[in-house]
Each structure stands twice: as C-alpha cells, then as structure tokens.
Design a protein around this motif. Structure first.
Motif, PDB file in Angstrom:
ATOM      1  N   ASN A 151       6.550  -7.284  31.835  1.00  0.00           N
ATOM      2  CA  ASN A 151       5.801  -8.531  31.803  1.00  0.00           C
ATOM      3  C   ASN A 151       6.322  -9.358  30.636  1.00  0.00           C
ATOM      4  N   THR A 173       6.540 -13.381  28.676  1.00  0.00           N
ATOM      5  CA  THR A 173       5.903 -14.676  28.498  1.00  0.00           C
ATOM      6  C   THR A 173       6.734 -15.516  27.543  1.00  0.00           C
ATOM      7  N   GLN A 176      -5.313 -21.781  34.406  1.00  0.00           N
ATOM      8  CA  GLN A 176      -4.178 -21.134  35.058  1.00  0.00           C
ATOM      9  C   GLN A 176      -3.703 -21.987  36.213  1.00  0.00           C
ATOM     10  N   ALA A 188       2.118 -18.998  37.639  1.00  0.00           N
ATOM     11  CA  ALA A 188       1.872 -18.333  36.353  1.00  0.00           C
ATOM     12  C   ALA A 188       2.064 -19.242  35.146  1.00  0.00           C
ATOM     13  N   LYS A 226       4.414 -19.707  30.218  1.00  0.00           N
ATOM     14  CA  LYS A 226       4.850 -19.289  31.549  1.00  0.00           C
ATOM     15  C   LYS A 226       5.060 -17.778  31.518  1.00  0.00           C
ATOM     16  N   SER A 227       4.458 -17.074  32.468  1.00  0.00           N
ATOM     17  CA  SER A 227       4.563 -15.616  32.520  1.00  0.00           C
ATOM     18  C   SER A 227       5.423 -15.166  33.693  1.00  0.00           C
TER      19      SER A 227
END
Length: 252
Positions: free
Chosen positions: A29, A31, A208, A212, A248-249
């Motif tokens: 994950n 970001t 949100q 993402a 932004k993920s």
C-alpha cells in the motif's frame, strides 16, 4: 555525516524480509501527498511551509507489517544552536509491527518506529535528532488509544530517553465518502521536569474521491512553551495551523 542507528537498520531489515518472503502472501500500500504544512504532534516540521511526502507499507497475511515514509523537513536546521553547522532537509522513517483483529470491532497493534534525519551534524556537543519509539494501540471500531515510548533521546533533546506520548483518536464516517476525525494527545518529555511537555489536539474533515484520491482539511494546535518550541526565526511551531492535504493511494 550520520549513519542509520541500530533500530533503523533493524526495521529496514524487517521490511526487506517481509517484501521478499514469498510465503507471506501480503499486499503493498503506497501513498503520495502534497500538503500546505507537515504537522507532527502539533509541531510544524516545515516551519509552516508546504510538504511533499510518500509512504510504502507491506502488510503480510498473518498481521506482520513494515513500511517506510519520506518527507521534506526544516525543523532540524531551524532549531540548530547558534554557530553550529547543521544540514538536513529530509526525514526518512521506518517501522514494523504486528496487528490483529480480535473480533466485534476490537483490535490491537504493536510495533516499533524509527525517525531518521540524514545530514551533516557537529561531531561533538550535539544531540542527534534520530529517534526510536515503541508503540502499543488498542482500537474499537473508530476509537483508538495508543501509547508511544521513546527508547532513545527524543528528537534531539539530550537526556530525554524514556519520554512517552499517549493519544486518543476517534473518526466518524458520514454521507458515504466523508469522514470527521478528532485527536487529543499528551507528550511527556523525560528529564525536563515537565517544562518541555505539552498537550495537542486536532480536528479534521476529509473527502474520498474516485480512484483513491483524498482531500483533507485539519486544524491542529498544541500548548508547547515558546521557550522549547520556537525555532531560530522566532516562530512558535506549535501554534494553531490549518492544513490542507491532497493525497493519492495505491494498492498492489
């Protein structure tokens, strides 16, 4: 020049091990974000100027995790003693831990976090800013309480090993993609008889978007004394600050 501490090298080794273990079956994950300020426990790390940041975490299927974080900073240079040659403009963090869901919305999280500030520092008479903390968290739905314990000097304050930070956080989702959050924390700095200790609080609102993207707005403030939390430009870094962040993920 500084070199990674034992804690920092250990955390990086844990992260590499997690990433290269084919049997872990986890996820990455990441970001990236841009913000009008970088606030940490009510303290501006960039002298109330913008920050660009990125993070990467690997979460293994059995609850183990490890990650890294990078940001521009100026506080180390801004807080340098008169006449000392201190050169730093970046923060590189590494962490590793274990989290587990106990059911019924209850979970716990245990880990170690290392903050590193590579650069040039005086060889003598200067306490390096690199800091290592262990943490333990208990969470129930959107409510969590976490305790941090510094087993090194706390961000360049000599003789401050054993400092502790406790924070209480709550978040509420509404209207599908909106979230309201509240934070209250207290930092106890060991070795200074309470003079450098402070309380901080924060209120945040985030939205949100598709793909993402996240836009957040947060008001943060602390009551740290000007004696301890003013930089060489005379600015109080714990004064109230409204911070806007776009992030932004990615998951892969």
């Amino acid at each position: 020049m500084t070199t990674p501490s034992t804690a920092g090298r250990g955390l990086l080794l844990l992260l590499v091990t997690l990433m290269n273990g084919p049997a872990w079956g986890g996820d990455f994950n990441a970001t990236v974000s841009a913000g009008s300020d970088y606030i940490f426990r009510s303290e501006s790390q960039t002298n109330h100027r913008p920050a660009l940041q990125g993070s990467l975490e690997y979460d293994a299927a059995d609850g183990l995790y490890g990650g890294v974080f990078v940001s521009n900073v100026s506080w180390v240079r801004d807080a340098r003693p008169p006449g000392m040659d201190v050169r730093n403009g970046i923060e590189i963090d590494a962490w590793g831990g274990f989290r587990h869901d106990l059911g019924a919305g209850l979970s716990y999280d245990l880990g170690v976090y290392h903050y590193a500030y590579p650069g040039r520092y005086p060889a003598h008479g200067y306490a390096l800013p690199d800091t290592s903390e262990a943490y333990a968290q208990l969470a129930w739905h959107g409510l969590s309480v976490r305790y941090w314990y510094a087993f090194s000097n706390w961000f360049g304050m000599a003789g401050s090993a054993g400092s502790g930070y406790v924070d209480l956080n709550e978040s509420w989702s509404f209207a599908g993609s909106w979230m309201l959050s509240a934070h209250l924390g207290h930092q106890s700095v060991a070795g200074y008889r309470g003079a450098a200790s402070f309380t901080d609080w924060k209120l945040g609102l985030s939205h949100q978007f598709r793909h993402a993207w996240l836009l957040s707005l947060a008001w943060s403030r602390g009551n740290g004394r000007r004696t301890w939390y003013s930089n060489d430009q005379g600015r109080l870094i714990t004064r109230g600050a409204l911070v806007a962040t776009l992030s932004k993920s990615f998951s892969f």
